[in-house]
Design a protein around this motif. Structure first.
Motif, mmCIF file in Angstrom:
data_model
loop_
_atom_site.group_PDB
_atom_site.id
_atom_site.type_symbol
_atom_site.label_atom_id
_atom_site.label_comp_id
_atom_site.label_asym_id
_atom_site.label_seq_id
_atom_site.Cartn_x
_atom_site.Cartn_y
_atom_site.Cartn_z
ATOM 1 N N SER A 134 -8.537 69.839 16.595
ATOM 2 C CA SER A 134 -7.315 69.068 16.368
ATOM 3 C C SER A 134 -6.131 69.683 17.104
ATOM 4 O O SER A 134 -5.299 68.959 17.674
ATOM 5 C CB SER A 134 -7.019 68.986 14.867
ATOM 6 N N ALA A 135 -6.050 71.012 17.104
ATOM 7 C CA ALA A 135 -4.965 71.686 17.813
ATOM 8 C C ALA A 135 -5.053 71.413 19.308
ATOM 9 O O ALA A 135 -4.042 71.123 19.971
ATOM 10 C CB ALA A 135 -4.997 73.188 17.543
ATOM 11 N N ARG A 136 -6.261 71.484 19.856
ATOM 12 C CA ARG A 136 -6.428 71.239 21.297
ATOM 13 C C ARG A 136 -6.143 69.781 21.648
ATOM 14 O O ARG A 136 -5.566 69.487 22.700
ATOM 15 C CB ARG A 136 -7.846 71.628 21.729
ATOM 16 N N LYS A 137 -6.529 68.886 20.776
ATOM 17 C CA LYS A 137 -6.230 67.480 21.011
ATOM 18 C C LYS A 137 -4.720 67.247 21.015
ATOM 19 O O LYS A 137 -4.189 66.486 21.850
ATOM 20 C CB LYS A 137 -6.903 66.628 19.934
ATOM 21 N N SER A 138 -4.013 67.924 20.108
ATOM 22 C CA SER A 138 -2.553 67.823 20.079
ATOM 23 C C SER A 138 -1.931 68.390 21.354
ATOM 24 O O SER A 138 -0.919 67.875 21.849
ATOM 25 C CB SER A 138 -1.996 68.563 18.856
ATOM 26 N N MET A 139 -2.544 69.462 21.878
ATOM 27 C CA MET A 139 -2.059 70.008 23.147
ATOM 28 C C MET A 139 -2.177 68.971 24.259
ATOM 29 O O MET A 139 -1.272 68.828 25.097
ATOM 30 C CB MET A 139 -2.861 71.263 23.521
ATOM 31 N N GLY A 140 -3.289 68.249 24.279
ATOM 32 C CA GLY A 140 -3.474 67.214 25.284
ATOM 33 C C GLY A 140 -2.452 66.098 25.155
ATOM 34 O O GLY A 140 -1.909 65.607 26.162
ATOM 35 N N LYS A 141 -2.172 65.704 23.926
ATOM 36 C CA LYS A 141 -1.158 64.670 23.708
ATOM 37 C C LYS A 141 0.217 65.151 24.157
ATOM 38 O O LYS A 141 0.991 64.398 24.750
ATOM 39 C CB LYS A 141 -1.142 64.260 22.236
ATOM 40 N N GLN A 142 0.512 66.416 23.844
ATOM 41 C CA GLN A 142 1.784 66.988 24.266
ATOM 42 C C GLN A 142 1.885 67.015 25.788
ATOM 43 O O GLN A 142 2.935 66.709 26.369
ATOM 44 C CB GLN A 142 1.924 68.401 23.702
ATOM 45 N N LEU A 143 0.800 67.372 26.451
ATOM 46 C CA LEU A 143 0.765 67.382 27.912
ATOM 47 C C LEU A 143 1.052 65.996 28.479
ATOM 48 O O LEU A 143 1.807 65.849 29.448
ATOM 49 C CB LEU A 143 -0.607 67.852 28.399
ATOM 50 N N ALA A 144 0.444 64.981 27.896
ATOM 51 C CA ALA A 144 0.651 63.617 28.381
ATOM 52 C C ALA A 144 2.103 63.195 28.204
ATOM 53 O O ALA A 144 2.651 62.466 29.042
ATOM 54 C CB ALA A 144 -0.278 62.654 27.651
ATOM 55 N N ASP A 146 -16.352 73.688 28.431
ATOM 56 C CA ASP A 146 -16.387 72.855 27.232
ATOM 57 C C ASP A 146 -15.034 72.837 26.511
ATOM 58 O O ASP A 146 -14.681 71.898 25.828
ATOM 59 C CB ASP A 146 -17.426 73.413 26.248
ATOM 60 N N SER A 147 -14.296 73.929 26.657
ATOM 61 C CA SER A 147 -13.126 74.130 25.811
ATOM 62 C C SER A 147 -11.973 73.191 26.122
ATOM 63 O O SER A 147 -11.029 73.096 25.336
ATOM 64 C CB SER A 147 -12.648 75.584 25.918
ATOM 65 N N SER A 148 -12.017 72.497 27.253
ATOM 66 C CA SER A 148 -10.918 71.600 27.620
ATOM 67 C C SER A 148 -11.166 70.146 27.221
ATOM 68 O O SER A 148 -10.290 69.300 27.409
ATOM 69 C CB SER A 148 -10.673 71.677 29.126
ATOM 70 N N ILE A 149 -12.331 69.854 26.694
ATOM 71 C CA ILE A 149 -12.678 68.469 26.368
ATOM 72 C C ILE A 149 -11.738 67.901 25.312
ATOM 73 O O ILE A 149 -11.262 66.761 25.422
ATOM 74 C CB ILE A 149 -14.141 68.375 25.885
ATOM 75 N N SER A 150 -11.445 68.687 24.278
ATOM 76 C CA SER A 150 -10.584 68.192 23.202
ATOM 77 C C SER A 150 -9.195 67.847 23.729
ATOM 78 O O SER A 150 -8.615 66.805 23.376
ATOM 79 C CB SER A 150 -10.471 69.238 22.095
ATOM 80 N N ALA A 151 -8.629 68.713 24.576
ATOM 81 C CA ALA A 151 -7.312 68.455 25.143
ATOM 82 C C ALA A 151 -7.349 67.226 26.048
ATOM 83 O O ALA A 151 -6.395 66.433 26.077
ATOM 84 C CB ALA A 151 -6.818 69.670 25.918
ATOM 85 N N ALA A 152 -8.436 67.051 26.783
ATOM 86 C CA ALA A 152 -8.562 65.890 27.657
ATOM 87 C C ALA A 152 -8.606 64.592 26.848
ATOM 88 O O ALA A 152 -8.002 63.583 27.237
ATOM 89 C CB ALA A 152 -9.812 66.014 28.525
ATOM 90 N N ILE A 153 -9.286 64.625 25.715
ATOM 91 C CA ILE A 153 -9.328 63.443 24.847
ATOM 92 C C ILE A 153 -7.924 63.117 24.345
ATOM 93 O O ILE A 153 -7.508 61.954 24.315
ATOM 94 C CB ILE A 153 -10.300 63.682 23.671
ATOM 95 N N GLY A 154 -7.183 64.167 23.950
ATOM 96 C CA GLY A 154 -5.817 63.950 23.496
ATOM 97 C C GLY A 154 -4.935 63.383 24.592
ATOM 98 O O GLY A 154 -4.126 62.473 24.345
#
Length: 470
Positions: free
Chosen positions: A267-277, A292-300
């Protein structure tokens, strides 16, 4: 990104059990789930209330215990360790748990982290007659314990902990007790679980899940736990330190199914991706993450930007440990062996490539080139960590400023070097907001981004590559 390729490595993972008839087997499964935290060595020490026995070796967990050694580790208490070897730090002697014998009994010690004053303490101890058998920071604590003038092991340990500085999650196993200690800043994660009447300790909650233990709580900074047949007791050996959980645990090191201080890593990594966008929008056709570790951020990023997420990069999971090597030549070859672009997904497309960090930049350049060779018309790189400009002295393998691309180049220069059409790193404020741990409420260590270290950095830590952590 792939830790063994790009040179960003967590040092260790620890796991412990007290009060279970299959303590060694549980520890094996716990270590297996923590394998991402260290791939160069593994070991398990077991107590049967009379003796402490140990088996350890270099290699992956499954390799170290592939010949039935678990059957010989009898007992109801155990601690285990997986480690990543820094430069010059390989070899059997540095694999943990470390095992010490004396006239008063045995002691096994496992450590996740790095002691920033280890070299100074080692010099002091050697001048007083100590002889070290390893180049590990961890051995320093054992010597401090045995040189303490206190009568009980608990008081000896508390005295020793008052002298060491830096990041540490320690597990100490004797014939009749399991002791657990976390540094006053809480730089490394450590959790407590229950499996029936048995206590389980783990670097990450994913290891509790794998053995069926219920997560009770996290070990608190400066807390010392003593677990024995009478139960568990807790006391503080240190107070008044600002909480400073390593931010890279959320960004990169921990498994996405782990929770740190109640915050789910995915969830934290997904939030990072949303913040990036939100911070760095771009017109594009597909978003892809570096496994593998960037997948969650990419989804966000994809959800926030409403650009479709696609598997534009695939990880080859059947490459052996041949490519887990420190040399630059093998690291670069490892990128080709570990990753491939999916041509039908990226061909003719404007691609947003989301990654968790850039260390040296070599791997980022190769992946950008890989996407272009597969037909991507544009490659826009978005990083879910701020630029890493400063070395870490707390147990991450970024030993010198010279190794860090962001310490020597502007973001525009970095963009040109890796060949991207655009490059953006999440802001420090954006990262804090995405993780959800404000500094003033017990936040995270961001020294590798900001240069502001939560502890004093001693002169000997200016060259951490000369010693071995964990």
């Amino acid at each position: 990104m792939l830790a063994e390729i790009k040179g960003l490595n967590e040092e260790c993972g620890v796991f412990g059990v007290w009060g279970h008839e299959k303590a060694a087997e549980l520890t094996y499964y716990g270590l297996h789930s923590l394998q991402h935290r260290g791939q160069e060595g593994a070991g398990i020490a077991v107590s049967d209330q009379e003796t402490v026995n140990i088996h350890k070796d270099t290699g992956l967990v499954a390799e170290v215990f592939q010949n039935g050694q678990l059957k010989d580790l009898k007992g109801t208490a155990a601690i285990g360790h997986v480690r990543y070897a820094t430069a010059g730090g390989g070899g059997y002697e540095n694999v943990q748990p470390l095992h010490f014998r004396s006239q008063t009994g045995s002691m096994a010690l496992a450590h996740n982290g790095n002691l920033v004053n280890a070299t100074a303490l080692k010099h002091q101890l050697e001048n007083q007659g100590s002889i070290f058998q390893t180049t590990s920071d961890t051995e320093v604590l054992a010597h401090l314990i045995k040189r303490s003038g206190f009568s009980t092991l608990k008081d000896q340990l508390k005295n020793a902990l008052s002298m060491v500085k830096g990041a540490y999650a320690f597990l100490l196993l004797t014939e009749d007790s399991l002791m657990v200690a976390l540094d006053p800043h809480g730089l490394r994660p450590l959790s407590i679980g229950l499996l029936g009447d048995a206590y389980v300790i783990a670097s990450e909650t994913c290891a509790l899940d794998i053995v069926g233990a219920k997560h009770e709580r996290d070990v608190q900074p400066g807390e010392l736990l003593v677990i024995n047949n009478d139960g568990i007791t807790s006391e503080r050996f240190a107070y008044n330190a600002n909480r400073a959980m390593c931010s890279m645990e959320y960004i990169y090191f921990s498994r996405p199914d782990s929770n740190i201080d109640g915050i789910n890593v995915h969830s934290a990594r997904k939030s990072m991706g949303k913040q990036l966008a939100s911070e760095a929008p771009i017109e594009a056709d597909v978003v892809t993450g570096v496994p593998d570790s960037s997948i969650s951020a990419a989804i966000g990023y994809a959800e926030q930007s409403q650009i479709p997420y696609e598997l534009g990069l695939i990880k080859n999971r059947y490459v052996g440990r041949t490519f887990i090597q420190p040399s630059q030549e093998l690291r670069e070859q490892g990128v080709k062996m570990k990753l491939s672009a999916v041509r039908k997904i990226v061909e003719g497309k404007r691609v947003v490539m989301v990654d968790d960090s850039i260390v040296r930049g070599t791997t980022s350049r190769r992946i950008v080139n890989m996407l272009r060779e597969a037909g991507a018309t544009e490659v826009h790189v978005r990083i879910s960590a701020p630029p890493i400009k400063n070395p870490c002295f707390y147990g991450i393998d970024t030993s010198t400023t010279e190794e860090l691309m962001a310490s020597k180049h502007s973001i525009e220069e970095m963009r040109e070097i890796i060949g991207a059409d655009s490059l953006y790193f999440i802001s420090e404020e954006g990262l804090v907001n995405a993780i959800g741990r404000p500094f003033e409420n017990g936040g995270q260590c961001m020294a590798c981004f900001t240069g502001k270290y939560p502890t004093e950095i001693y002169p000997d830590t200016a060259h951490p590559h000369e010693k071995v952590t964990c």
